[in-house]
Design a protein around this motif. Structure first.
Motif, PDB file in Angstrom:
ATOM      1  N   PRO A   1     -46.594 -30.213 109.208  1.00  0.00           N
ATOM      2  CA  PRO A   1     -47.363 -29.045 109.668  1.00  0.00           C
ATOM      3  C   PRO A   1     -48.327 -29.413 110.785  1.00  0.00           C
ATOM      4  N   ALA A   2     -48.834 -28.394 111.462  1.00  0.00           N
ATOM      5  CA  ALA A   2     -49.720 -28.603 112.618  1.00  0.00           C
ATOM      6  C   ALA A   2     -51.009 -29.302 112.235  1.00  0.00           C
ATOM      7  N   PHE A   3     -51.435 -29.187 110.973  1.00  0.00           N
ATOM      8  CA  PHE A   3     -52.713 -29.797 110.579  1.00  0.00           C
ATOM      9  C   PHE A   3     -52.569 -31.255 110.164  1.00  0.00           C
ATOM     10  N   THR A   4     -51.383 -31.849 110.338  1.00  0.00           N
ATOM     11  CA  THR A   4     -51.179 -33.263 110.008  1.00  0.00           C
ATOM     12  C   THR A   4     -52.073 -34.134 110.882  1.00  0.00           C
ATOM     13  N   GLY A   5     -52.762 -35.071 110.259  1.00  0.00           N
ATOM     14  CA  GLY A   5     -53.655 -35.949 111.017  1.00  0.00           C
ATOM     15  C   GLY A   5     -53.673 -37.359 110.473  1.00  0.00           C
ATOM     16  N   GLY A   6     -54.369 -38.216 111.185  1.00  0.00           N
ATOM     17  CA  GLY A   6     -54.559 -39.602 110.765  1.00  0.00           C
ATOM     18  C   GLY A   6     -56.020 -39.872 110.503  1.00  0.00           C
ATOM     19  N   GLY A   7     -56.320 -41.058 110.017  1.00  0.00           N
ATOM     20  CA  GLY A   7     -57.692 -41.412 109.649  1.00  0.00           C
ATOM     21  C   GLY A   7     -58.452 -42.173 110.716  1.00  0.00           C
ATOM     22  N   TRP A   8     -57.912 -42.213 111.953  1.00  0.00           N
ATOM     23  CA  TRP A   8     -58.460 -43.056 113.036  1.00  0.00           C
ATOM     24  C   TRP A   8     -58.410 -44.525 112.624  1.00  0.00           C
ATOM     25  N   HIS A   9     -57.415 -44.877 111.811  1.00  0.00           N
ATOM     26  CA  HIS A   9     -57.279 -46.243 111.302  1.00  0.00           C
ATOM     27  C   HIS A   9     -56.085 -46.911 111.983  1.00  0.00           C
ATOM     28  N   HIS A  10     -56.343 -47.645 113.053  1.00  0.00           N
ATOM     29  CA  HIS A  10     -55.266 -48.264 113.815  1.00  0.00           C
ATOM     30  C   HIS A  10     -54.943 -49.629 113.231  1.00  0.00           C
ATOM     31  N   MET A  11     -53.661 -49.859 112.946  1.00  0.00           N
ATOM     32  CA  MET A  11     -53.249 -51.094 112.279  1.00  0.00           C
ATOM     33  C   MET A  11     -51.872 -51.518 112.768  1.00  0.00           C
ATOM     34  N   GLY A  12     -51.595 -52.813 112.691  1.00  0.00           N
ATOM     35  CA  GLY A  12     -50.243 -53.320 112.698  1.00  0.00           C
ATOM     36  C   GLY A  12     -49.582 -53.730 113.991  1.00  0.00           C
ATOM     37  N   THR A  13     -50.226 -53.633 115.139  1.00  0.00           N
ATOM     38  CA  THR A  13     -49.545 -53.863 116.416  1.00  0.00           C
ATOM     39  C   THR A  13     -49.340 -55.337 116.758  1.00  0.00           C
ATOM     40  N   THR A  14     -50.012 -56.240 116.037  1.00  0.00           N
ATOM     41  CA  THR A  14     -49.762 -57.691 116.163  1.00  0.00           C
ATOM     42  C   THR A  14     -49.580 -58.241 114.747  1.00  0.00           C
ATOM     43  N   ARG A  15     -48.645 -57.678 114.024  1.00  0.00           N
ATOM     44  CA  ARG A  15     -48.508 -57.874 112.588  1.00  0.00           C
ATOM     45  C   ARG A  15     -48.288 -59.331 112.184  1.00  0.00           C
ATOM     46  N   MET A  16     -48.722 -59.626 110.965  1.00  0.00           N
ATOM     47  CA  MET A  16     -48.624 -60.951 110.381  1.00  0.00           C
ATOM     48  C   MET A  16     -47.247 -61.141 109.738  1.00  0.00           C
ATOM     49  N   ALA A  17     -46.629 -62.298 110.002  1.00  0.00           N
ATOM     50  CA  ALA A  17     -45.338 -62.628 109.400  1.00  0.00           C
ATOM     51  C   ALA A  17     -45.132 -64.133 109.459  1.00  0.00           C
ATOM     52  N   ALA A  18     -44.493 -64.670 108.442  1.00  0.00           N
ATOM     53  CA  ALA A  18     -44.213 -66.107 108.421  1.00  0.00           C
ATOM     54  C   ALA A  18     -43.196 -66.481 109.489  1.00  0.00           C
ATOM     55  N   ASN A  19     -42.237 -65.596 109.734  1.00  0.00           N
ATOM     56  CA  ASN A  19     -41.186 -65.826 110.712  1.00  0.00           C
ATOM     57  C   ASN A  19     -41.528 -65.103 112.008  1.00  0.00           C
ATOM     58  N   PRO A  20     -41.564 -65.807 113.149  1.00  0.00           N
ATOM     59  CA  PRO A  20     -41.915 -65.137 114.411  1.00  0.00           C
ATOM     60  C   PRO A  20     -40.969 -64.013 114.802  1.00  0.00           C
ATOM     61  N   LYS A  21     -39.767 -63.988 114.225  1.00  0.00           N
ATOM     62  CA  LYS A  21     -38.849 -62.894 114.522  1.00  0.00           C
ATOM     63  C   LYS A  21     -39.325 -61.574 113.914  1.00  0.00           C
ATOM     64  N   ASN A  22     -40.208 -61.680 112.927  1.00  0.00           N
ATOM     65  CA  ASN A  22     -40.655 -60.485 112.202  1.00  0.00           C
ATOM     66  C   ASN A  22     -42.076 -60.056 112.515  1.00  0.00           C
ATOM     67  N   GLY A  23     -42.797 -60.827 113.307  1.00  0.00           N
ATOM     68  CA  GLY A  23     -44.188 -60.486 113.577  1.00  0.00           C
ATOM     69  C   GLY A  23     -44.754 -61.266 114.746  1.00  0.00           C
ATOM     70  N   VAL A  24     -46.040 -61.083 114.969  1.00  0.00           N
ATOM     71  CA  VAL A  24     -46.709 -61.671 116.133  1.00  0.00           C
ATOM     72  C   VAL A  24     -47.592 -62.855 115.749  1.00  0.00           C
ATOM     73  N   VAL A  25     -48.269 -62.761 114.587  1.00  0.00           N
ATOM     74  CA  VAL A  25     -49.153 -63.847 114.171  1.00  0.00           C
ATOM     75  C   VAL A  25     -48.690 -64.429 112.841  1.00  0.00           C
ATOM     76  N   ASP A  26     -49.141 -65.655 112.559  1.00  0.00           N
ATOM     77  CA  ASP A  26     -48.785 -66.303 111.302  1.00  0.00           C
ATOM     78  C   ASP A  26     -49.819 -65.992 110.230  1.00  0.00           C
ATOM     79  N   ALA A  27     -49.749 -66.674 109.100  1.00  0.00           N
ATOM     80  CA  ALA A  27     -50.647 -66.394 107.975  1.00  0.00           C
ATOM     81  C   ALA A  27     -52.108 -66.670 108.296  1.00  0.00           C
ATOM     82  N   ASN A  28     -52.379 -67.428 109.356  1.00  0.00           N
ATOM     83  CA  ASN A  28     -53.757 -67.707 109.774  1.00  0.00           C
ATOM     84  C   ASN A  28     -54.158 -66.902 111.006  1.00  0.00           C
ATOM     85  N   CYS A  29     -53.380 -65.877 111.310  1.00  0.00           N
ATOM     86  CA  CYS A  29     -53.668 -64.968 112.429  1.00  0.00           C
ATOM     87  C   CYS A  29     -53.501 -65.622 113.800  1.00  0.00           C
TER      88      CYS A  29
END
Length: 511
Positions: free
Chosen positions: A436-464
C-alpha cells in the motif's frame, strides 16, 4: 583537538596512526575507545557542528523501486551524525538473527549472538541506557504497573526495548573529543577518494575536500570508514582508481543487500475490556523501557517467517496520524512541523482509563536481497563525487511474514480470551504481494558492506575488515548480514566497540 579543514593551508598532509571517517554513532564510539592511548587518531567529519543545508545537499541522491524517503533527509551531515534526530529505541538482536535460516536467502553471520554480549553491555554506557537487562520480568519486577497481554511465551513473548534519552553524540561527546590530546578532529573534511597501493591490497591515503575549495591528504596505518550504510558503499564504489569496480568490490557485493526495517500499520486488536497495556506504552523522553510483541524462534522456524515485532497505538489516535512515509520530506523545517503535529495527536488522545482498541504497528526485518542496492549516478555532488542511487526492493517473504506474525498473534490473543485481532485489508489476500501507499521504512540503513566469512558472499570479514585489503575497515550497520527486528543503533555501537578491541590487538602486536 579540533581543526577546521577550511582554515588550514591548501594541500596539507595530515598523518596519524588511525583514521576514522565519519563522526556519527559509530565514528565517535570508535574514537572514544582510543582516548588516552599512545596512538594519534584522526577523526574526519564532512560537516561542522551544526546543521547546514549545503552540507545536506552532498547526501542528495535518487531512489527507485519501492517508494522511499529523500536521501538527503534520511541522514544528518554534521558532528554527531544522525543521532541528532534519532528517537533512542534500543534492543538487542536475537540468537536466530545470526544463524543461517533455510527460508531466508543469504542469511547467516560469521559471528554468533553471544560474541556481542560483552560489547552490548559496554555500548549501554555510550547510549546512556540502564542496566544490561532485557527480560520483561526484570522490568515488571521494578514496576508492577507494567502489565501486558497474557500469552504463551513459547509462541508470542514480550521483547523489551530500552530508551536512550536519546543521547545526542554531537552534544554529549563534543568536549571530550575536542579536548582529547590524541584525538584530532577535522571538520569540513569530506573524504572524496580512497587511494590504495597498486594491487589494492592496502590503503595508502584518503583525499578530503570542502566547499571552501581546500583539498588535503590524510595518511594513516589503519582506516575505518564510519559514514553510514549508503555513504560507506558510495565511497567504496567511487574509489576506483586501483580497482575499477570500486574498493572491496571484486565480487560485486559493495552496495548490494541494502536493508531497511519495514515499518507499517498491519492490524487492529480489540480487547474484551479497556486496558492501558502499560507494558507496551511509550512516551517520548520519559519511557525507560517497554515491550513489543515478538514471535518465538521456534514459531519463526515453523512458519518460515522473518523476525518482527508489533507495537501498540490507541486506535482512535492511530487513525488520525499520517504514515511516516508522508511525514519525512526533503524540507527539514516542514518535516519538523509534521513530526510535531504527529506527536501532538498522540498526546491529545491519551486516556488514563485505557483503551478498547489498538492499532498494531509492525517493525519487521527485510530479507537480504542482492537487488536492493546502492549504485552510483552519473550526476556528481559539489565536491565531484558521484551521487548515490538507492534501489529499494522488497520480496514476497516480507509480506508472507507480516501475515504470519499476525496469524500467530491473533491465535494467541483468541486463546487467551483477551480480545480479537483483525488484519488490515492489504494483508487479507494471500496471493497479493503488492504494497500500500503508506508502506514505509524506519530510516534504518543496513547491509551495503555486509559481513561474510567468504568474500564471494560479502564485503567484510568477521572483524569488519574489507576482504583483500589489509588495513581498511567498515564500521556501523553497513556490516550487517541481516537486519533483525530491533532498531540498529545499539548493535552498531556494540559492533564498533568490538572492532576497536580487535584493532588495539592488531596495532599492539605490530609494534
Amino acid at each position: 583537538m579540533h581543526t577546521d579543514a577550511r582554515n588550514i593551508e591548501n594541500n596539507s598532509l595530515i598523518e596519524g596512526d588511525i583514521c576514522i571517517v565519519g563522526s556519527g554513532a559509530a565514528g565517535i564510539s570508535m574514537a572514544l575507545e582510543w582516548l588516552n592511548t599512545p596512538y594519534k587518531v584522526i577523526l574526519l567529519e564532512g560537516g561542522g557542528f551544526e546543521y547546514e543545508a549545503q552540507m545536506q545537499d552532498l547526501y542528495k541522491g535518487k531512489t527507485t523501486g519501492q517508494r522511499y524517503y529523500p536521501l538527503e533527509s534520511a541522514r544528518l551531515h554534521y558532528f554527531g551524525g544522525t543521532t541528532g534526530h534519532w528517537s533512542g529505541f534500543c534492543s538487542t538482536f536475537d540468537p536466530i538473527d545470526f544463524e543461517e535460516r533455510d527460508w531466508v536467502p543469504h542469511s547467516g553471520w560469521p559471528i554468533k549472538r553471544e560474541d556481542l554480549d560483552e560489547y552490548y553491555a559496554r555500548a549501554h554506557k555510550n547510549l546512556d541506557l540502564g542496566p544490561y537487562e532485557y527480560s520483561a520480568k526484570y522490568w515488571q519486577d521494578k514496576n508492577p504497573d507494567l502489565k501486558g497481554l497474557t500469552l504463551d511465551e513459547k509462541t508470542v513473548y514480550n521483547k523489551m526495548w530500552q530508551f536512550s534519552p536519546p543521547t545526542r553524540f554531537g552534544t554529549k561527546y563534543r568536549d571530550t573529543i575536542v579536548k582529547a590530546p590524541n584525538i584530532h578532529l577535522y571538520t569540513y573534511a569530506n573524504v572524496t577518494d580512497i587511494t590504495a597501493n597498486e594491487n589494492a591490497s592496502a590503503i595508502k591515503e584518503v583525499t578530503v575536500k570542502n566547499l571552501a575549495g581546500k583539498q588535503h591528504t590524510v595518511r594513516a596505518k589503519q582506516f575505518i570508514i564510519a559514514c553510514c550504510s549508503i555513504q560507506n558503499a558510495r565511497l567504496l564504489l567511487a574509489s576506483n582508481k586501483q580497482a575499477p569496480k570500486g574498493l572491496g568490490n571484486q565480487n560485486d557485493n559493495v552496495g548490494r543487500y541494502f536493508m531497511e526495517h519495514l515499518e507499517i500499520k498491519s492490524a487492529e486488536i480489540w480487547l474484551t475490556k479497556p486496558d492501558a497495556l502499560k507494558l507496551y506504552h511509550w512516551e517520548w523522553e520519559i519511557t525507560k523501557a517497554r515491550a513489543e510483541l515478538a514471535i518465538s524462534e521456534e514459531m519463526q522456524r515453523k512458519h518460515k517467517i522473518l523476525n518482527g515485532t508489533a507495537s501498540f497505538t490507541p486506535l482512535d489516535i492511530a487513525r488520525k496520524q499520517p504514515a511516516f512515509i508522508d511525514i519525512w520530506t526533503a524540507d527539514t523545517a516542514q518535516t519538523k512541523k509534521n513530526m510535531a503535529k504527529f506527536d501532538q495527536l498522540g498526546q491529545d488522545g491519551k486516556k488514563k482509563e485505557g483503551y478498547k482498541a489498538f492499532q498494531l504497528f509492525t517493525r519487521v526485518e527485510q530479507a537480504p536481497n542482492p537487488n536492493s542496492r546502492v549504485t552510483l549516478d552519473t550526476d556528481k555532488d559539489a565536491l565531484g563525487v558521484p551521487r548515490a542511487i538507492l534501489h529499494w526492493e522488497l520480496t514476497p517473504l516480507e509480506k508472507h511474514s507480516l501475515r504470519g506474525i499476525y496469524k500467530i498473534i491473533g491465535e494467541q490473543v483468541g486463546i487467551s480470551a483477551e480480545g480479537r485481532v483483525r488484519l488490515l485489508d492489504y494483508l487479507q489476500d494471500e496471493s497479493d504481494n503488492t504494497w500500500p501507499a503508506f508502506t514505509g521504512g524506519g530510516w534504518h540503513h543496513m547491509g551495503t558492506t555486509r559481513m561474510a566469512a567468504n568474500p564471494k558472499n560479502g564485503v567484510v570479514d568477521a572483524n569488519c575488515k574489507v576482504h583483500g585489503i589489509s588495513n581498511l575497515y567498515m564500521a556501523g550497520a553497513s556490516c550487517y548480514a541481516t537486519a533483525a527486528a530491533p532498531n540498529p543503533t545499539l548493535t552498531l555501537v556494540a559492533l564498533t566497540i568490538r572492532l576497536a578491541d580487535h584493532l588495539k590487538q592488531k596495532v599492539k602486536s605490530a609494534v
